[in-house]
Design a protein around this motif. Structure first.
Motif, PDB file in Angstrom:
ATOM      1  N   SER A   1       0.850  -1.189   0.000  1.00  0.00           N
ATOM      2  CA  SER A   1       0.000   0.000   0.000  1.00  0.00           C
ATOM      3  C   SER A   1       0.881   1.233   0.000  1.00  0.00           C
ATOM      4  CB  SER A   1      -0.933  -0.004   1.218  1.00  0.00           C
ATOM      5  OG  SER A   1      -0.168   0.018   2.419  1.00  0.00           O
ATOM      6  N   ARG A   2       0.261   2.374  -0.183  1.00  0.00           N
ATOM      7  CA  ARG A   2       0.993   3.631  -0.184  1.00  0.00           C
ATOM      8  C   ARG A   2       0.262   4.653   0.669  1.00  0.00           C
ATOM      9  NH1 ARG A   2      -1.394   7.553  -3.245  1.00  0.00           N
ATOM     10  NH2 ARG A   2      -3.013   6.893  -4.715  1.00  0.00           N
ATOM     11  N   LYS A   3       1.007   5.689   1.055  1.00  0.00           N
ATOM     12  CA  LYS A   3       0.420   6.745   1.873  1.00  0.00           C
ATOM     13  C   LYS A   3      -0.289   7.776   0.998  1.00  0.00           C
ATOM     14  CE  LYS A   3       4.132   8.061   4.078  1.00  0.00           C
ATOM     15  NZ  LYS A   3       4.994   8.721   5.074  1.00  0.00           N
ATOM     16  N   ALA A   4      -1.434   8.227   1.472  1.00  0.00           N
ATOM     17  CA  ALA A   4      -2.176   9.298   0.800  1.00  0.00           C
ATOM     18  C   ALA A   4      -2.400  10.401   1.827  1.00  0.00           C
ATOM     19  CB  ALA A   4      -3.502   8.789   0.245  1.00  0.00           C
ATOM     20  N   ARG A   5      -1.808  11.558   1.591  1.00  0.00           N
ATOM     21  CA  ARG A   5      -1.889  12.674   2.534  1.00  0.00           C
ATOM     22  C   ARG A   5      -3.325  13.092   2.769  1.00  0.00           C
ATOM     23  NH1 ARG A   5       2.296  16.408   2.712  1.00  0.00           N
ATOM     24  NH2 ARG A   5       0.823  17.660   3.919  1.00  0.00           N
ATOM     25  N   ARG A   6      -3.612  13.424   4.019  1.00  0.00           N
ATOM     26  CA  ARG A   6      -4.904  14.004   4.350  1.00  0.00           C
ATOM     27  C   ARG A   6      -4.830  15.506   4.149  1.00  0.00           C
ATOM     28  NH1 ARG A   6      -5.778  10.960  10.150  1.00  0.00           N
ATOM     29  NH2 ARG A   6      -5.963   8.809   9.340  1.00  0.00           N
TER      30      ARG A   6
ATOM     31  N   ILE B   1       2.163  15.978   7.435  1.00  0.00           N
ATOM     32  CA  ILE B   1       2.595  14.884   6.561  1.00  0.00           C
ATOM     33  C   ILE B   1       2.495  13.533   7.253  1.00  0.00           C
ATOM     34  CG2 ILE B   1       5.022  15.057   7.254  1.00  0.00           C
ATOM     35  CD1 ILE B   1       5.787  14.452   4.383  1.00  0.00           C
ATOM     36  N   CYS B   2       2.536  13.507   8.587  1.00  0.00           N
ATOM     37  CA  CYS B   2       2.456  12.238   9.309  1.00  0.00           C
ATOM     38  C   CYS B   2       1.032  11.711   9.424  1.00  0.00           C
ATOM     39  CB  CYS B   2       3.042  12.400  10.711  1.00  0.00           C
ATOM     40  SG  CYS B   2       4.780  12.882  10.711  1.00  0.00           S
ATOM     41  N   CYS B   3       0.056  12.489   9.006  1.00  0.00           N
ATOM     42  CA  CYS B   3      -1.331  12.056   9.044  1.00  0.00           C
ATOM     43  C   CYS B   3      -1.749  11.676   7.625  1.00  0.00           C
ATOM     44  CB  CYS B   3      -2.231  13.155   9.597  1.00  0.00           C
ATOM     45  SG  CYS B   3      -1.787  13.689  11.264  1.00  0.00           S
ATOM     46  N   PHE B   4      -2.082  10.423   7.435  1.00  0.00           N
ATOM     47  CA  PHE B   4      -2.342   9.938   6.081  1.00  0.00           C
ATOM     48  C   PHE B   4      -3.261   8.732   6.145  1.00  0.00           C
ATOM     49  CE2 PHE B   4       1.672   8.347   7.774  1.00  0.00           C
ATOM     50  CZ  PHE B   4       1.444   6.989   7.783  1.00  0.00           C
TER      51      PHE B   4
END
Length: 850
Positions: free
Chosen positions: A525-530, A535-538
């Protein structure tokens, strides 16, 4: 420079004692507070000292109608008293040495800075200007104590900055033992500052790596509203970007916490999801915060200590339940021989000589002085030498000055650090001549087995111990070293941590607490920014088809190559599965079994025809062409086997050419049989000699001729652009389709078209001959076979075009088998039925019936 001189003049007139201001110039009259509380010992060079023995001033209302009373302080620091006494111990030790300053004695003049800027500035000026004795009427020269050309102090970064700004114009060196603010490394602003305490710049790098090591990406940052905390948190925010660590909150609170300020801080801590909190504060302020945390039942926090309180035993007694598991970097520890004996060698007779010692004695023994008290009988921070860190820095600061004085005293003219190699003079030790400061910057010595040197900013090489706060068997604080940080090592190896020794806040030795805004995205999976959040919340989004991520918290997914495809977890690219019609898969097994059955049936029919070749049914239907047709049909059944298995170039070329030629032979044989039947009836008309053109030789020639045309087409096809084995890779497919590319589309469709042309001709001929007056007319059975043939191949074309891979091959094989079976069954089943089951009809008489 003029501005600084004006400020200094202002301070001199405002708070400095005035000398010799009476009408009698030989009489010394002291103006202002005398400030006699402290430690003093005479010597050739007097070292000044500033230590925060008292702190936390008691707030009082000022009426501004009379002279304010002396400020009272709530807290007395036994730890700071140990620092003071360590300085006096170091001076005494140096004076006894013969290898260091043998012809020069050191003295000291130590004051309490009260951790207060006005008090510190005032007493630093007292140190550098000297101070009178209490006796009045004596000459100034007789009573004035020597000024200090250098000061050891202060503990606080903010206080040190204030002192430096006051004394900086005169280049009076200040050697701090505990001021760590990186701002003090600015030599343009603080040119005369040195320290034995590492700069916060290195501590912050260590803290950032520590947070990253335990994968804490969501951290609370708090600090007292002073330069020390502001610069430290600013550095941490800058350094944490390298490790993708985000601040859950950043909050500065005042030095004296009001109820409103404390409530605001607690609300921020309580409402945050961060469980790890990094605090840059002093002990006294932190006590107030911990008290409120306990009152509000905020007990889940994992505290990370700055070096200011990383080894503070004073906090443990009342807050052991909150601080268990605390981690913090402490400055390097030293073992100073004989210091414990020096510290504890106190009794009621010698403590009366010092106000500081008396206050400590009364505080330790609760004012119950009998004369038999001994420090060996009680525990106090003053005599605790198990964690000599700041005390060790004080010790090194004194030795730094001593080595600088020694280098100055042994300097050889012509090899000195000044213009033309001149040396500094000990006879006239003037601070503003920068002599002592220059030698201090060049100092490089060894003490207690440690090499001490300084960089261009006057900072020592940073080295920290990572300390874990744990409960000892008796309930006391046990500071356990669980790692270290050494700035002299490479970035990859400068932080070493022994996880197995750490005891966490929860009492767990295995699992570190979790402090993240979002749980880590697993591989695949990959991170998707909120939007609008750090940046640490995704959110975690699975990788798309054909993509993988093989790292935790991957920002992007990587597309596999054309020959690779993700596994089910989408964390690894694997070679694609080769897809072709295999002999051993169910579909392949069915097809080759059916092909074999078809070939065997054809051989069986051929055997029947051979056995009964002399019977009328066999002879009356062009036996030679029937034998040829059965032979070619057997080949057609076997051609299906060439379509099964992994394609290769030669197999692709064989399958298409064999398919085209074999079916051309079959249809040519049927066309010849049909034509012969049709022409045979026309030959019965009077005067017709058409049968001479359709004898056995002519029939064989017609079959060969029709087949040669197909063979010629195949040869041209193989010569210009032959079929070949191709790997069909698609990004959105987990397989590589191994199939035969026809090469020339024109050649392929030309072969099929020619077979279709022969079949159409055969069908028309058979259709015309279907009602000829014959007892056993073969033409109608050929018509049925051609209908089946057309039905199969007309259906085959759209299905063939719309499928791919092994299913396309299976459709092709099915068309071959279905059409071959159609020819075999329609043409030869009636004959076999008569030959085998109705032998009474297999006679010439029956064949001649109309």
């Amino acid at each position: 420079m003029a501005h600084h001189a004006c400020l200094l003049t202002f301070w001199l007139f405002l708070i400095m004692p005035m000398w010799c201001l009476s009408t009698n110039k030989n009489e010394c009259i002291y103006q202002g507070e005398e400030g006699t509380q402290g430690f003093y010992q005479d010597g050739d060079v007097i070292l000044g000292g500033l230590f925060p023995l008292h702190s936390s001033p008691v707030a009082t209302e000022r009426a501004f109608q009379s002279k304010p009373a002396a400020v009272e302080y709530k807290d007395f620091s036994s730890r700071a008293l140990r620092w003071m006494r360590t300085m006096t111990f170091a001076v005494a030790e140096i004076n006894q040495r013969q290898d260091l300053l043998p012809k020069l004695s050191l003295g000291y003049h130590i004051h309490d800075s009260c951790d207060d800027i006005p008090v510190s500035v005032k007493r630093s000026l007292l140190l550098v200007n000297g101070q009178p004795e209490k006796e009045r009427g004596a000459s100034c020269a007789d009573v004035r104590r020597q000024p200090s050309p250098v000061i050891v102090g202060d503990a606080s970064s903010g206080v040190s900055m204030a002192v430096l700004r006051t004394l900086g114009s005169f280049q009076i060196p200040l050697v701090s033992y505990f001021a760590s603010c990186s701002c003090l490394s600015n030599k343009k602003e603080f040119p005369s500052f040195m320290r034995t305490m590492p700069s916060d710049e290195f501590q912050i790098k260590a803290l950032a790596k520590l947070v990253h090591y335990f994968q804490w990406s969501w951290v609370g940052l708090i600090g007292v509203d002073l330069d020390y905390a502001r610069f430290a948190i600013q550095l941490f925010l800058k350094e944490s970007v390298r490790y993708n660590v985000c601040p859950a909150y950043v909050h500065f609170y005042p030095v004296i916490l009001s109820k409103e300020a404390l409530r605001e801080l607690m609300n921020i801590i309580r409402d945050s999801t961060a469980t790890v909190i990094l605090n840059f504060s002093r002990e006294s302020t932190l006590q107030t915060i911990l008290q409120e945390c306990r009152r509000q039942n905020i007990t889940h926090l994992q505290w990370i200590a700055s070096e200011a309180w990383a080894t503070s035993n004073a906090l443990w007694g009342d807050f052991s339940d909150l601080l268990q598991g605390t981690l913090g970097f402490a400055i390097r520890k030293g073992e100073i021989p004989s210091l414990y004996r020096y510290l504890t060698l106190l009794n009621t007779s010698n403590i009366q000589t010092s106000h500081f010692l008396s206050e400590f004695w009364e505080d330790t023994f609760n004012f119950a002085c009998t004369g038999r008290e001994s420090l060996d009988d009680v525990y106090t921070l003053y005599s605790d030498v198990s964690q000599l860190r700041v005390s060790y820095n004080v010790y090194k600061a004194v030795y730094l000055i001593a080595h600088a004085l020694h280098d100055m005293s042994t300097c050889v003219p012509g090899q000195g650090p000044f213009h033309n190699g001149t040396c500094g003079s000990l006879k006239y030790l003037l601070p503003w001549q920068v002599c002592l400061l220059s030698y201090m910057k060049r100092a490089n010595f060894t003490t207690l087995g440690e090499d001490v040197s300084f960089d261009e900013h006057g900072d020592p090489i940073a080295s920290y111990d990572l300390m874990s706060w744990q409960v000892a068997s008796d309930g006391s604080l046990q500071l356990v070293k669980v790692g270290f940080y050494d700035a002299s090592l490479k970035d990859e190896t400068n932080l070493v941590i022994n996880d197995s020794v750490i005891m966490w806040h929860s009492g767990n030795k295995v699992c570190a607490p979790v402090s993240v805004c979002s749980q880590s995205c697993l591989p695949g999976s990959r991170k998707a920014r909120r939007k609008g959040e750090p940046i640490c919340c995704f959110d975690c989004i699975p990788c798309a088809e054909g993509e993988i991520s093989n790292e935790t918290d991957s920002n992007d997914c990587l597309r596999c190559s054309r020959e690779m495809w993700p596994n089910q977890a989408r964390d690894q690219c694997l070679p694609k599965v080769l897809e072709y019609l295999s002999f051993w898969e169910p579909l392949g097994i069915v097809l080759w079994v059916v092909s074999t059955i078809g070939a065997c049936l054809t051989v069986a029919v051929l055997c029947v025809f051979v056995m009964y070749r002399n019977t009328p049914v066999i002879q009356g239907n062009n036996m030679e062409l029937s034998f040829m047709l059965l032979l070619f049909l057997c080949v057609c059944f076997l051609i299906g086997l060439t379509f099964i298995g992994k394609p290769t170039d030669w197999r692709c070329q064989i399958r298409y050419t064999a398919f085209g030629i074999s079916f051309a032979l079959c249809i040519a044989c049927i066309l010849a049989k049909t034509t012969v039947v049709l022409m045979a009836f026309r030959a019965t008309l009077p005067g017709s000699d058409v049968m001479k053109w359709f004898g056995p030789a002519k029939q064989r020639f017609s079959v060969i001729f029709c087949s040669c045309i197909q063979a010629l087409v195949c040869i041209i096809w193989l010569t210009i652009k032959p079929p070949f084995a191709a790997n069909r890779t698609q990004f959105l497919s987990a397989t590589i389709i191994v199939e035969c590319d026809v090469g020339s589309e024109i050649g392929f469709w030309f072969v099929l078209g020619y077979i279709g042309l022969l079949a159409c001709t055969c069908f028309l001929t058979a259709f015309l001959a279907r009602k000829l007056p014959d007892n056993f007319n073969e033409a109608k059975f050929i018509t049925f076979s051609m209908v089946i043939f057309f039905a199969v191949w007309i259906t085959f074309i759209p299905v063939y075009v719309s499928t791919r891979g092994k299913y396309m091959v299976a459709v092709h094989v099915f068309a071959i088998l279905a059409s071959a079976f159609g020819l075999l069954l329609c043409i030869f089943t009636p004959k076999c039925y008569v030959v085998l089951l109705r032998p009474e009809k297999n006679i010439r008489k029956n064949m001649m019936k109309k």
